[in-house]
Design a protein around this motif. Structure first.
Motif, PDB file in Angstrom:
ATOM      1  N   ASP A  20       0.842  -1.198   0.000  1.00 35.45           N
ATOM      2  CA  ASP A  20       0.000   0.000   0.000  1.00 35.45           C
ATOM      3  C   ASP A  20       0.876   1.247   0.000  1.00 35.45           C
ATOM      4  O   ASP A  20       1.835   1.351   0.782  1.00 35.45           O
ATOM      5  CB  ASP A  20      -0.907   0.002   1.222  1.00 35.45           C
ATOM      6  CG  ASP A  20      -1.981  -1.067   1.129  1.00 35.45           C
ATOM      7  OD1 ASP A  20      -2.877  -0.918   0.285  1.00 35.45           O
ATOM      8  OD2 ASP A  20      -1.907  -2.065   1.887  1.00 35.45           O
TER       9      ASP A  20
ATOM     10  N   HIS B 105      -3.172   4.970  -2.370  1.00 38.37           N
ATOM     11  CA  HIS B 105      -4.163   5.581  -1.493  1.00 38.37           C
ATOM     12  C   HIS B 105      -3.918   7.098  -1.496  1.00 38.37           C
ATOM     13  O   HIS B 105      -3.206   7.617  -0.631  1.00 38.37           O
ATOM     14  CB  HIS B 105      -4.052   5.031  -0.072  1.00 38.37           C
ATOM     15  CG  HIS B 105      -4.246   3.546   0.014  1.00 38.37           C
ATOM     16  ND1 HIS B 105      -5.474   2.968   0.250  1.00 38.37           N
ATOM     17  CD2 HIS B 105      -3.363   2.522  -0.141  1.00 38.37           C
ATOM     18  CE1 HIS B 105      -5.347   1.647   0.254  1.00 38.37           C
ATOM     19  NE2 HIS B 105      -4.075   1.355   0.018  1.00 38.37           N
TER      20      HIS B 105
ATOM     21  N   ASP C 150      -2.120   8.388   8.640  1.00 35.18           N
ATOM     22  CA  ASP C 150      -1.612   7.335   9.522  1.00 35.18           C
ATOM     23  C   ASP C 150      -0.553   6.556   8.744  1.00 35.18           C
ATOM     24  O   ASP C 150      -0.865   5.646   7.986  1.00 35.18           O
ATOM     25  CB  ASP C 150      -2.750   6.415   9.955  1.00 35.18           C
ATOM     26  CG  ASP C 150      -2.282   5.327  10.918  1.00 35.18           C
ATOM     27  OD1 ASP C 150      -1.064   5.263  11.209  1.00 35.18           O
ATOM     28  OD2 ASP C 150      -3.130   4.519  11.353  1.00 35.18           O
TER      29      ASP C 150
ATOM     30  N   SER D 242       1.476   4.387   9.572  1.00 41.34           N
ATOM     31  CA  SER D 242       1.649   2.978   9.921  1.00 41.34           C
ATOM     32  C   SER D 242       0.894   2.052   8.970  1.00 41.34           C
ATOM     33  O   SER D 242       1.144   0.848   8.941  1.00 41.34           O
ATOM     34  CB  SER D 242       1.186   2.722  11.360  1.00 41.34           C
ATOM     35  OG  SER D 242      -0.225   2.882  11.475  1.00 41.34           O
ATOM     36  N   ARG D 243      -0.012   2.593   8.184  1.00 44.12           N
ATOM     37  CA  ARG D 243      -0.823   1.781   7.274  1.00 44.12           C
ATOM     38  C   ARG D 243      -0.149   1.536   5.923  1.00 44.12           C
ATOM     39  O   ARG D 243      -0.651   0.759   5.122  1.00 44.12           O
ATOM     40  CB  ARG D 243      -2.172   2.469   7.032  1.00 44.12           C
ATOM     41  CG  ARG D 243      -3.043   2.637   8.262  1.00 44.12           C
ATOM     42  CD  ARG D 243      -4.287   3.435   7.921  1.00 44.12           C
ATOM     43  NE  ARG D 243      -5.012   2.841   6.779  1.00 44.12           N
ATOM     44  CZ  ARG D 243      -5.965   3.477   6.099  1.00 44.12           C
ATOM     45  NH1 ARG D 243      -6.302   4.714   6.425  1.00 44.12           N
ATOM     46  NH2 ARG D 243      -6.576   2.858   5.101  1.00 44.12           N
ATOM     47  N   TYR D 244       0.999   2.206   5.680  1.00 43.91           N
ATOM     48  CA  TYR D 244       1.532   2.218   4.320  1.00 43.91           C
ATOM     49  C   TYR D 244       2.959   1.696   4.245  1.00 43.91           C
ATOM     50  O   TYR D 244       3.770   1.885   5.153  1.00 43.91           O
ATOM     51  CB  TYR D 244       1.456   3.637   3.747  1.00 43.91           C
ATOM     52  CG  TYR D 244       0.051   4.193   3.801  1.00 43.91           C
ATOM     53  CD1 TYR D 244      -0.944   3.676   2.976  1.00 43.91           C
ATOM     54  CD2 TYR D 244      -0.295   5.198   4.713  1.00 43.91           C
ATOM     55  CE1 TYR D 244      -2.246   4.162   3.035  1.00 43.91           C
ATOM     56  CE2 TYR D 244      -1.584   5.686   4.779  1.00 43.91           C
ATOM     57  CZ  TYR D 244      -2.562   5.162   3.933  1.00 43.91           C
ATOM     58  OH  TYR D 244      -3.848   5.635   3.999  1.00 43.91           O
ATOM     59  N   ASP D 245       3.262   1.065   3.119  1.00 47.25           N
ATOM     60  CA  ASP D 245       4.592   0.525   2.852  1.00 47.25           C
ATOM     61  C   ASP D 245       5.450   1.490   2.040  1.00 47.25           C
ATOM     62  O   ASP D 245       6.682   1.422   2.077  1.00 47.25           O
ATOM     63  CB  ASP D 245       4.463  -0.788   2.070  1.00 47.25           C
ATOM     64  CG  ASP D 245       3.522  -1.770   2.736  1.00 47.25           C
ATOM     65  OD1 ASP D 245       3.915  -2.341   3.760  1.00 47.25           O
ATOM     66  OD2 ASP D 245       2.392  -1.949   2.235  1.00 47.25           O
TER      67      ASP D 245
ATOM     68  N   ASP E 117       3.822   7.634  13.711  1.00 48.79           N
ATOM     69  CA  ASP E 117       2.706   6.716  13.945  1.00 48.79           C
ATOM     70  C   ASP E 117       3.176   5.314  14.302  1.00 48.79           C
ATOM     71  O   ASP E 117       2.597   4.304  13.868  1.00 48.79           O
ATOM     72  CB  ASP E 117       1.791   6.669  12.717  1.00 48.79           C
ATOM     73  CG  ASP E 117       1.174   8.027  12.415  1.00 48.79           C
ATOM     74  OD1 ASP E 117       0.684   8.663  13.366  1.00 48.79           O
ATOM     75  OD2 ASP E 117       1.185   8.445  11.252  1.00 48.79           O
TER      76      ASP E 117
ATOM     77  N   THR F 163       5.800   3.736  13.339  1.00 48.71           N
ATOM     78  CA  THR F 163       6.447   2.990  12.262  1.00 48.71           C
ATOM     79  C   THR F 163       7.677   3.725  11.764  1.00 48.71           C
ATOM     80  O   THR F 163       7.763   4.957  11.851  1.00 48.71           O
ATOM     81  CB  THR F 163       5.456   2.763  11.091  1.00 48.71           C
ATOM     82  OG1 THR F 163       5.996   1.826  10.180  1.00 48.71           O
ATOM     83  CG2 THR F 163       5.161   4.063  10.357  1.00 48.71           C
TER      84      THR F 163
END
Length: 430
Positions: free
Chosen positions: A81, A126, A168, A170-173, A203, A205
């Motif tokens: 993501d 996203h 956020d 932390s949701r993404y690579d 976040d 990460t």
């Protein structure tokens, strides 16, 4: 002529600091950076390939070795993501929407990787749906191709501060910071990947690298795919002249996205697909001096649903499960690679088809010739109007030809074509 490729850059290791959720703790040290450095080997490596022709990864930046995977980079398997953060500036009112800029790059970037990986990898974007305003005018960051570490750090500091609380991480690579292309201080030559020796923290990460996008609208062809390749530990394959003059495409010409995103045949080399895990070990054949090896090489871009012209001239479907790469080891850190290229898939505009031969050097770092295409027709050129480097546009060994690799006791013969469009090849070592 195409515009010069975009190099990635690195920033030095940050000073020791406590791990915090907020990005605020890193801003002071980040803004004080005044020099660049290259990231070397990682502290952790995962075993990847025990194949006899898999070169060992070295400490070279983006080493072409693949016996282990550099865990500092996300592996492009299954789905990753990516967040697209759109940055505006107080000295300019945006004339375009974030949705329009997102459409400049997706779905085209994702489709490139889907084809290159034979459907094994999906890059899912996203986009943030509104502009996030930077605190300073666009001209304050002195954006340019060889961007100073001080100004680049200030840009990252302000961008992370502006986005924190709205994204956020932390949701993404993968992280893309996309600047308003019309702002007066934005320079498209500044597009690149910024690497951090010491990751930023947001976040909960680690953020080890950020793709900073300054492309005009519409953008250069496949530019985001090229930069994303660096996020997956692929090197720059172009040659950057030391005096800033001369040709940039002498190493690989049109033949890989990491050489030029403008290339006629920009699919990733089979070696890179092997490195990224998109080829199974059985799709790679190691050739030694024991005896001549006859094999069938499937066109590199052939995959599920890709029509390939067969021997009878009618399009047939190659499933993409056959042999894609033949390798001859030439040293501890070097090898010769052989693959079939045809005008299909990502290579649909290829100037010439045939068996492409190239050298791989796992000890050479990004931008210093880790891969070099070997020209089977050094006295001729092709596709002057469109090729990024016509001397290599006709580099592949054509049907019925035999070619001895200069400086090596290795000969390749393109003996024939199958009804399904594959190439029958004989490789002799010694």
């Amino acid at each position: 002529m195409s515009r010069e490729p975009f190099p990635e850059v690195s920033v030095p290791r940050l000073l020791p600091r406590p791990r915090l959720r907020s990005t605020a703790a890193v801003f002071t040290t980040l803004s004080a950076l005044a020099a660049t450095s290259l990231i070397t080997g990682p502290s952790v490596a995962e075993p990847f390939s025990t194949h006899p022709c898999a070169l060992k990864r070295t400490d070279a930046h983006h080493s072409e070795g693949l016996h282990t995977w550099n865990t500092a980079y996300p592996r492009p398997a299954d789905t990753l993501d990516a967040v697209m953060v759109f940055l505006s500036f107080p000295d300019w009112v945006p004339m375009i929407s974030p949705a329009e800029l997102a459409a400049d790059h997706f779905p085209s970037t994702g489709e490139y990787f889907r084809r290159a990986s034979y459907g094994r990898f999906t890059l899912r974007a996203h986009p943030v749906k509104r502009w996030i305003r930077m605190p300073k005018p666009s001209t304050a960051y002195a954006m340019k191709r060889d961007w100073s570490a001080e100004h680049r750090a200030a840009y990252l500091r302000d961008a992370l501060a502006a986005a924190d609380g709205k994204v956020d991480f932390s949701r993404y690579d993968v992280v893309y910071f996309v600047a308003d292309p019309d702002a007066p201080g934005v320079d498209s030559d500044a597009t690149k990947v910024v690497n951090m020796d010491e990751p930023l923290r947001a976040d909960g990460t680690d953020i080890r690298r950020i793709v900073t996008v300054f492309e005009q609208h519409p953008p250069d062809r496949l530019v985001l795919a090229h930069e994303t390749g660096h996020v997956f530990d692929l090197p720059d394959l172009y040659h950057r002249p030391t005096d800033g003059k001369g040709d940039w495409d002498t190493y690989v010409g049109d033949w890989d996205l990491m050489g030029s995103q403008f290339g006629l045949a920009p699919d990733l080399f089979a070696w890179h697909k092997w490195k990224l895990g998109w080829l199974d070990p059985r799709q790679v054949v190691c050739v030694s001096a024991d005896r001549p090896k006859r094999l069938t090489l499937e066109p590199l871009s052939a995959g599920p649903g890709v029509a390939v012209p067969g021997a009878a001239g009618s399009p047939l479907f190659a499933l993409g499960n056959g042999t894609k790469l033949a390798v001859v080891r030439t040293g501890a850190h070097s090898a010769l690679a052989f693959e079939a290229r045809a005008p299909v898939g990502n290579d649909h505009s290829a100037c010439r088809g045939g068996i492409l031969v190239y050298r791989v050097h796992s000890g050479e770092q990004s931008g210093h010739g880790p891969v070099e295409v070997i020209d089977a027709h050094p006295r001729t050129e092709a596709c002057w109007a469109d090729s990024v480097y016509p001397p290599l546009a006709d580099a592949p060994v054509a049907l019925g030809e035999r070619f001895t690799v200069p400086g090596e006791k290795v000969r390749v013969e393109a003996e024939g074509r199958t009804m399904t469009g594959a190439w029958t090849v004989k490789i002799t070592v010694g």
